[in-house]
Design an enzyme around this catalytic site. Structure first.
Site, PDB file in Angstrom:
ATOM      1  N   GLU B  53       6.859   0.223  -1.771  1.00 48.40           N
ATOM      2  CA  GLU B  53       5.583   0.873  -2.094  1.00 48.40           C
ATOM      3  C   GLU B  53       4.952   1.526  -0.867  1.00 48.40           C
ATOM      4  O   GLU B  53       4.273   2.544  -0.977  1.00 48.40           O
ATOM      5  CB  GLU B  53       4.609  -0.135  -2.708  1.00 48.40           C
ATOM      6  CG  GLU B  53       4.962  -0.585  -4.116  1.00 48.40           C
ATOM      7  CD  GLU B  53       5.968  -1.727  -4.154  1.00 48.40           C
ATOM      8  OE1 GLU B  53       6.476  -2.124  -3.069  1.00 48.40           O
ATOM      9  OE2 GLU B  53       6.258  -2.230  -5.253  1.00 48.40           O
ATOM     10  N   PHE B 115       1.050 -14.369 -13.217  1.00 48.45           N
ATOM     11  CA  PHE B 115       2.190 -13.842 -12.467  1.00 48.45           C
ATOM     12  C   PHE B 115       1.859 -12.450 -11.920  1.00 48.45           C
ATOM     13  O   PHE B 115       1.386 -11.586 -12.641  1.00 48.45           O
ATOM     14  CB  PHE B 115       3.429 -13.771 -13.370  1.00 48.45           C
ATOM     15  CG  PHE B 115       4.617 -13.160 -12.686  1.00 48.45           C
ATOM     16  CD1 PHE B 115       5.196 -13.774 -11.579  1.00 48.45           C
ATOM     17  CD2 PHE B 115       5.147 -11.948 -13.132  1.00 48.45           C
ATOM     18  CE1 PHE B 115       6.289 -13.203 -10.938  1.00 48.45           C
ATOM     19  CE2 PHE B 115       6.237 -11.378 -12.488  1.00 48.45           C
ATOM     20  CZ  PHE B 115       6.814 -12.007 -11.388  1.00 48.45           C
ATOM     21  N   GLN B 116       2.112 -12.272 -10.655  1.00 47.96           N
ATOM     22  CA  GLN B 116       1.844 -11.013  -9.934  1.00 47.96           C
ATOM     23  C   GLN B 116       0.376 -10.593 -10.040  1.00 47.96           C
ATOM     24  O   GLN B 116       0.055  -9.410 -10.093  1.00 47.96           O
ATOM     25  CB  GLN B 116       2.787  -9.892 -10.387  1.00 47.96           C
ATOM     26  CG  GLN B 116       4.240 -10.177  -9.985  1.00 47.96           C
ATOM     27  CD  GLN B 116       5.170  -8.992 -10.131  1.00 47.96           C
ATOM     28  OE1 GLN B 116       4.986  -8.143 -10.997  1.00 47.96           O
ATOM     29  NE2 GLN B 116       6.192  -8.930  -9.280  1.00 47.96           N
ATOM     30  N   LYS B 165      -3.135  -4.115 -17.664  1.00 51.15           N
ATOM     31  CA  LYS B 165      -2.093  -3.684 -18.595  1.00 51.15           C
ATOM     32  C   LYS B 165      -2.641  -3.445 -20.010  1.00 51.15           C
ATOM     33  O   LYS B 165      -2.211  -2.514 -20.699  1.00 51.15           O
ATOM     34  CB  LYS B 165      -0.994  -4.749 -18.624  1.00 51.15           C
ATOM     35  CG  LYS B 165       0.348  -4.222 -19.082  1.00 51.15           C
ATOM     36  CD  LYS B 165       1.432  -5.251 -18.832  1.00 51.15           C
ATOM     37  CE  LYS B 165       2.791  -4.741 -19.286  1.00 51.15           C
ATOM     38  NZ  LYS B 165       3.841  -5.741 -19.049  1.00 51.15           N
ATOM     39  N   MET B 466       6.155   1.764  23.909  1.00 50.57           N
ATOM     40  CA  MET B 466       4.777   1.833  24.389  1.00 50.57           C
ATOM     41  C   MET B 466       4.283   0.449  24.814  1.00 50.57           C
ATOM     42  O   MET B 466       3.558   0.312  25.811  1.00 50.57           O
ATOM     43  CB  MET B 466       3.865   2.424  23.305  1.00 50.57           C
ATOM     44  CG  MET B 466       2.466   2.722  23.787  1.00 50.57           C
ATOM     45  SD  MET B 466       2.437   3.911  25.148  1.00 50.57           S
ATOM     46  CE  MET B 466       2.192   5.443  24.260  1.00 50.57           C
TER      47      MET B 466
END
Lengths: 85, 557
Positions: B53, B115-116, B165, B466
């Site tokens: 993502e 869930f999630q 959802k 760096m």
């Protein structure tokens, strides 16, 4: 310094979280808070905050929040413009 | 659609995107966003599947930054959404318009640790310009419209829309909402008078141009201002491209790794004209010593940036496109212009690096000379990023993509992908380092999937360069966890994604290597092995004033 602020905010579930997050992140501490829900889809939040920083550093950031309709700093408490950063 | 016909919320999401001219979405599907992906399937909107993502959202940012349009990305709930957090923060700090749509578990199970499930609205508060969770199907379309308006208006930024959802599958009648347009800031005539008076009185004025110039589409207004006033100028990392390299009095980037001429001129100035910039600490060095002899005229659309770190003598919160023409006037500053020109001559860069090894600054300068007009360079973060800023040049800000505010390693490759999607006609080169490249290396698959001719210039010193440089200079050479000598074989790695490449490690190979990369028909990886002892110079040490720069001999100028 102690500052008294009056916010008019949209009535959204997360609005207080938004306001408090900005207050903390910008270096201010809440010493008192009172919220009144109005019938016109706005709420009034009276917040007293404390910081060594100038209040404009906070009020400008709160004004930018989409859900903050108005941010008033009570006149007697307005300090110098420049923040001690 | 017939009057009264109902569609799913998910279908409405796609329709709103189409109504906003979105032609490509970057994303990654998952459980809680499946109805939206179902609506996407077969629609006219293209979707570029990333392999993480973060890769999707950085591609959306690259798309936005290279084109000026709003980037859009999709992710599912839980880990999909949390993987966006870095990109949202990146977009917030660099003021990039982006709309991120995340799936969420159904409203009935929100708050049950489903869930999630993660409280994405709560998580978004500190890394977005604004965010919404839609809990009423009737609010879905107005919310999405508002998201696009907020993302692109005023000071742009990322907006998150979290859609449970059940809202995605609920039915609604599609209606275009009537939205109140957000008010534009306006300024008083007295501000303009005061600004012009400051300009008129100045003997040594200089422009400090930031990313706001490009975001405001005010490049031509700034260039006209410079032309008429004859004022010297410097730019921030994000301001690069706003002023062309051949502009008289333009001294390049200022700040920690800015040019000596730019920093000295700013320190000597008596009026700092700050245009769409914000006194970032990487720009100012020790703030109290920054341009301490100068008055400040600060122009920015975001009022919260005015007087935040430096009190301005005149501050105007307004649209740069309107303000700049109003204060444009000729100035009598010839002695100062001569002084600046002399500074420029005195502090010219030295590209002479004896020996066989590749000197990255010289190579990047050569790349800039070879690139076709209107090419895009997308950087990662670290030494190579500063070398690009120092040694390359850009005709407009949209041609230089760099994670400036957040400084996110892993930005460069996916942002280059997004840039190539938004500007397919442009040559797009991702300049990366061996540390940064590995942070989103999975996006090589996205290049392969879409056969995108993205060029990758991978500058490899087998170090986290760096950080190593700072350890060398400021931590007594205690090299804690900055050795990357176990890097993979990058050319073989690219080859596994059907991307050809080659390695060069001698200065005499640079010319042929760059040509092969630029002339390759498709994607190409040019792996450039450089000496790890090469550092970024000059440098303002931490806590120092900008005129106390260190150069390679570690002496202060």
């Amino acid at each position: 310094m102690i500052y008294d602020m009056m916010l008019t905010v949209h009535q959204r579930a997360e609005v207080l979280e938004r306001v408090l997050r900005v207050i903390r992140h910008r270096g201010f501490k809440v010493t008192s808070i009172n919220m009144q829900v109005h019938e016109n889809e706005t709420s009034m939040v009276d917040i007293v905050v404390e910081s060594e920083r100038a209040i404009t550093l906070l009020s400008n950031q709160l004004t930018k929040l989409i859900d903050v309709v108005e941010c008033q700093v009570l006149p007697s408490q307005i300090e110098n413009k420049l923040a001690s950063v | 659609m017939e009057q009264g016909q109902k569609i799913r919320g998910a279908d409405a999401v796609i329709k709103v995107l189409i109504a906003h001219g979105v032609n490509t979405i970057f994303g990654y599907p998952g459980g809680a966003i499946m109805p939206i992906y179902d609506a996407l399937h077969g629609s006219s909107v293209e979707h570029l599947l990333s392999r993480h993502e973060q890769g999707a959202a950085f591609a959306a940012l690259g798309y936005a930054r290279a084109s000026g349009r709003t980037g859009v990305c999709f992710a599912t709930s839980g880990p999909g959404a949390t993987n966006l957090v870095t990109t949202l923060a990146d977009a917030l700090l660099d003021s990039v318009p982006m709309v991120a749509v995340t799936g969420q578990v159904s409203t009935s199970v929100i708050g049950t640790d489903a869930f999630q499930e993660i409280d994405m609205l709560g998580m978004s508060l500190s890394c977005t310009k604004h965010s919404f969770m839609v809990t009423d199907i009737n609010e879905l379309i107005p919310t999405l419209y508002q998201a696009f308006e907020i993302a692109a208006s005023g000071r742009p930024g990322p907006v998150l829309v979290d859609i449970p959802k059940d809202i995605q599958v609920a039915l609604l009648e599609y209606k275009t909402p009537l939205l109140a347009v957000l008010p534009e800031p306006w300024h008083d005539e007295s501000d303009i008078v005061a600004a012009k008076a400051l300009l008129h009185a100045a003997k040594k004025p200089i422009i400090y141009a930031g990313g706001g110039v490009g975001m405001a589409n005010a490049v031509s207004q700034l260039r006209e201002f410079i032309k008429v006033t004859g004022m010297p100028s410097v730019a921030t990392l994000k301001g690069l491209g706003s002023i062309t390299i051949d502009t008289p009095g333009y001294l390049g980037m200022l700040g920690m790794h800015g040019s000596k001429a730019a920093n000295i001129a700013v320190q000597e100035s008596d009026l700092l004209v700050v245009v769409g910039a914000r006194f970032d600490d990487r720009v100012t060095g020790r703030l109290a010593s920054f341009a301490s002899k100068a008055k400040v005229l600060h122009l920015d659309i975001d009022a919260a940036e005015l007087d935040k770190l430096r009190l301005a003598d005149v501050a105007i919160a307004s649209d740069l496109r309107q303000v700049l023409p109003e204060i444009t006037q000729s100035l009598d500053i010839n002695p100062w212009r001569d002084e600046v020109q002399q500074l420029q001559v005195t502090h010219q860069r030295d590209y002479d690096c004896p020996g066989e090894l590749i000197y990255a600054p010289a190579m990047l300068k050569r790349l800039a000379q070879k690139l076709p007009k209107d090419s895009v360079v997308s950087c990662d973060v670290g030494q190579h990023q500063m070398w690009v800023a120092q040694h390359m040049w850009f005709d407009r800000p949209e041609n230089h993509l760099s994670s400036g505010g957040l400084g996110t390693m892993g930005f460069g490759l996916p942002a280059a992908i997004g840039a190539k999607v938004s500007r397919p006609e442009a040559m797009v080169v991702a300049v990366s380092g061996d540390g940064s490249f590995m942070m989103n290396v999975q996006e090589l698959t996205t290049i392969k999937r879409r056969q995108l001719p993205v060029k990758i210039l991978l500058i490899d010193n087998q170090k986290l360069g760096m950080v190593k440089q700072w350890q060398q200079l400021f931590f007594e050479e205690r090299y804690s966890e900055t050795d990357l000598s176990d890097n993979p074989d990058f050319v073989r790695l690219a080859s596994a994604f059907d991307i050809p490449g080659r390695t060069i490690d001698k200065a005499c190979e640079v010319e042929a290597g760059l040509d092969e990369m630029l002339n390759a028909k498709g994607a190409f990886l040019l792996h450039v092995a450089i000496d790890y002892t090469h550092n970024v110079w000059p440098l303002v040490p931490p806590g120092a004033a900008n005129h106390d720069m260190m150069d390679e001999t570690e002496t202060q100028i």
